[in-house]
Design an enzyme around this catalytic site. Sequence first.
Site, PDB file in Angstrom:
ATOM      1  N   LYS A   1      94.164  89.608  40.286  1.00 44.76           N
ATOM      2  CA  LYS A   1      93.823  90.084  41.623  1.00 44.76           C
ATOM      3  C   LYS A   1      94.649  91.284  42.077  1.00 44.76           C
ATOM      4  CE  LYS A   1      92.548  85.518  43.166  1.00 44.76           C
ATOM      5  NZ  LYS A   1      93.157  84.483  43.997  1.00 44.76           N
TER       6      LYS A   1
ATOM      7  N   GLU B   1      98.971  82.225  46.079  1.00 39.96           N
ATOM      8  CA  GLU B   1      98.683  83.662  45.964  1.00 39.96           C
ATOM      9  C   GLU B   1      98.127  84.196  47.284  1.00 39.96           C
ATOM     10  OE1 GLU B   1      96.057  83.946  42.588  1.00 39.96           O
ATOM     11  OE2 GLU B   1      97.505  82.826  41.389  1.00 39.96           O
TER      12      GLU B   1
ATOM     13  N   HIS C   1      99.905  86.923  50.724  1.00 39.62           N
ATOM     14  CA  HIS C   1      99.336  88.092  51.401  1.00 39.62           C
ATOM     15  C   HIS C   1      99.535  88.038  52.921  1.00 39.62           C
ATOM     16  CE1 HIS C   1      97.245  89.934  47.988  1.00 39.62           C
ATOM     17  NE2 HIS C   1      96.943  88.716  47.577  1.00 39.62           N
TER      18      HIS C   1
END
Lengths: 333, 333
Positions: free
Chosen positions: A126, A196, A200
């Site tokens: 990603k 993950e 962010h």
Amino acid sequence: MGYSMSQTVMPVGILGFGGLGQAAARLLAPKQEMRWVAAADHLGYAYAPQGLNPDRAIAVYHQQGSVGHLSDYGTLSDDSIAQLIPQAEVQGYFLALPNLPNTFMADVARQFIRSGWRGVLVDALKRTSAVEQLVALQSELAQAGITYMTGCGATPGLLTAAAAIAAQSYAEVHQVKITFGVGIANWEVYRATIREDIAHLPGYDVEKARAMSDEEVAALLDKTQGILALENMEHADDIMLEMAGICSRDQVTVGGVVDTRNPQKPLSTNVKVTGRTFEGKISTHTFTLGDETSMAANVCGPAFGYLKAGMRLHQRGLHGLFTAAEVMPLFVR
Amino acid sequence: MGYSMSQTVMPVGILGFGGLGQAAARLLAPKQEMRWVAAADHLGYAYAPQGLNPDRAIAVYHQQGSVGHLSDYGTLSDDSIAQLIPQAEVQGYFLALPNLPNTFMADVARQFIRSGWRGVLVDALKRTSAVEQLVALQSELAQAGITYMTGCGATPGLLTAAAAIAAQSYAEVHQVKITFGVGIANWEVYRATIREDIAHLPGYDVEKARAMSDEEVAALLDKTQGILALENMEHADDIMLEMAGICSRDQVTVGGVVDTRNPQKPLSTNVKVTGRTFEGKISTHTFTLGDETSMAANVCGPAFGYLKAGMRLHQRGLHGLFTAAEVMPLFVR
């Protein structure tokens, strides 16, 4: 057509056996063109040339913590990938490994380069910075005879490819805007993926998210009613579209909403591609995913479609690094 | 990336200089990676290695009926394509020729095969039966060293490619449904295209539509208030998706509405791809084109994107027939 390919079944492996690796095993089960023969997790590996059984492998993983416990086919090992590679006759691997640490996928790629193995690797990475590390390995991969397909999941992957197609109508692409909705009933199945996503959020980074215990993740999700709202995420769609010559990376934005307590998506995942046509008109093409398609289907389907496409490149002697934005995925029957 | 390509400008030609060919010439004008050097219509041809000027060529065509009248670069000829091919240094041609008669594109392909020319051809063919004729030429094209990209316009082309991407989420594709909206202010600019559309109407066929005078077309359009509603059209998206192994051709439907009196589209052109995921969920992905994008932008953009992709195949020694469903178009800068 112009391409032709031997009609033998392609033996494939799955590295990593969390939620994504398990979904990949199930997705492969009915395929005639591919056979799932190898798997590895951080405690062991399994290999069966005639094919592994996903139900058994998933049950053993859940009950005993590793596919290495599979009777007959399993081996426990603290260096499972390195031990599996030379033993298994595998033409292509899906690297269903955690995206974190950010250097992990490139480290595994280096293991393959060192091993002398030749074939196709596909990842569903990603982060832009993770793809950049693979770009740095480009010539080493080519010299090793490895065809490496990067960013071949949902986003980047499916949506990046759709953006590359959409860009064809324009003389100049102004913006590629990806907005995803993810709904999962049970985040514990996707432990690594959720961390993950948390990385962010404002105030978090990769290291901080990775260090969180399950209880800390649960506490955070309690505060947000299970919702993770993500903006301006570091996603490799940007570098992939830039490398394909479609637009510069700062014209690509990725954001989304993850609902960790509801299998229904909070919004329909879509990519909007805005540009100027050769006649000077500004317009936007939109590619929208059906809400009933899961993250697993939208990641693993493209991953194997790109693995098949990568196999054709490999057979033609095309080695090195390729992205989902420059190669058409092929449909795996 | 894995691919590499010489950075020289690609000299390209346009065969056919009706609405589509003229749009293609304008679209190419600002491109750095391609140079428009050759054109042919049914009365003549023009060739200028340093590049042709679209404004001049279009003006001469409108005023005198052929690019063969271009001073310095034009030649009048009743065998313009055959005469142009051996003279012009061209790496790729866009065949912006009428789709009718249905055998025309294959006849032109045979001319190229006979000529000994090697390079890339791209068409924006629509009918399944026309593409079938090219499929029959597959091995001859390969032997001649020609890389032929077929069905590379809007539909088939852009939308077929989007469908091929969308299919990646599914274990099984149930339906691909293409619905297009076209709005043109002035149908006389697209005389051939409008007759091709009329040929799809109940009570009409290719021969009957082709034989119609402009007055007869105008009279028909008067009766329908300028609207052509088309269902279950013979469109090569079906054979292309079948050849790519995505679904059988009877699962692909194409229909649309053409408004010949309004530049605004009567509906947004879209493709819907319905299938079953590996978990058993039925869903539909949708790719929708922005209304402000013209038929010209959606046909010619992809055509040159596939011409660039075809050039990379050609340079790698990959000759023969390819479709928009199996090759990723590349963005032409």
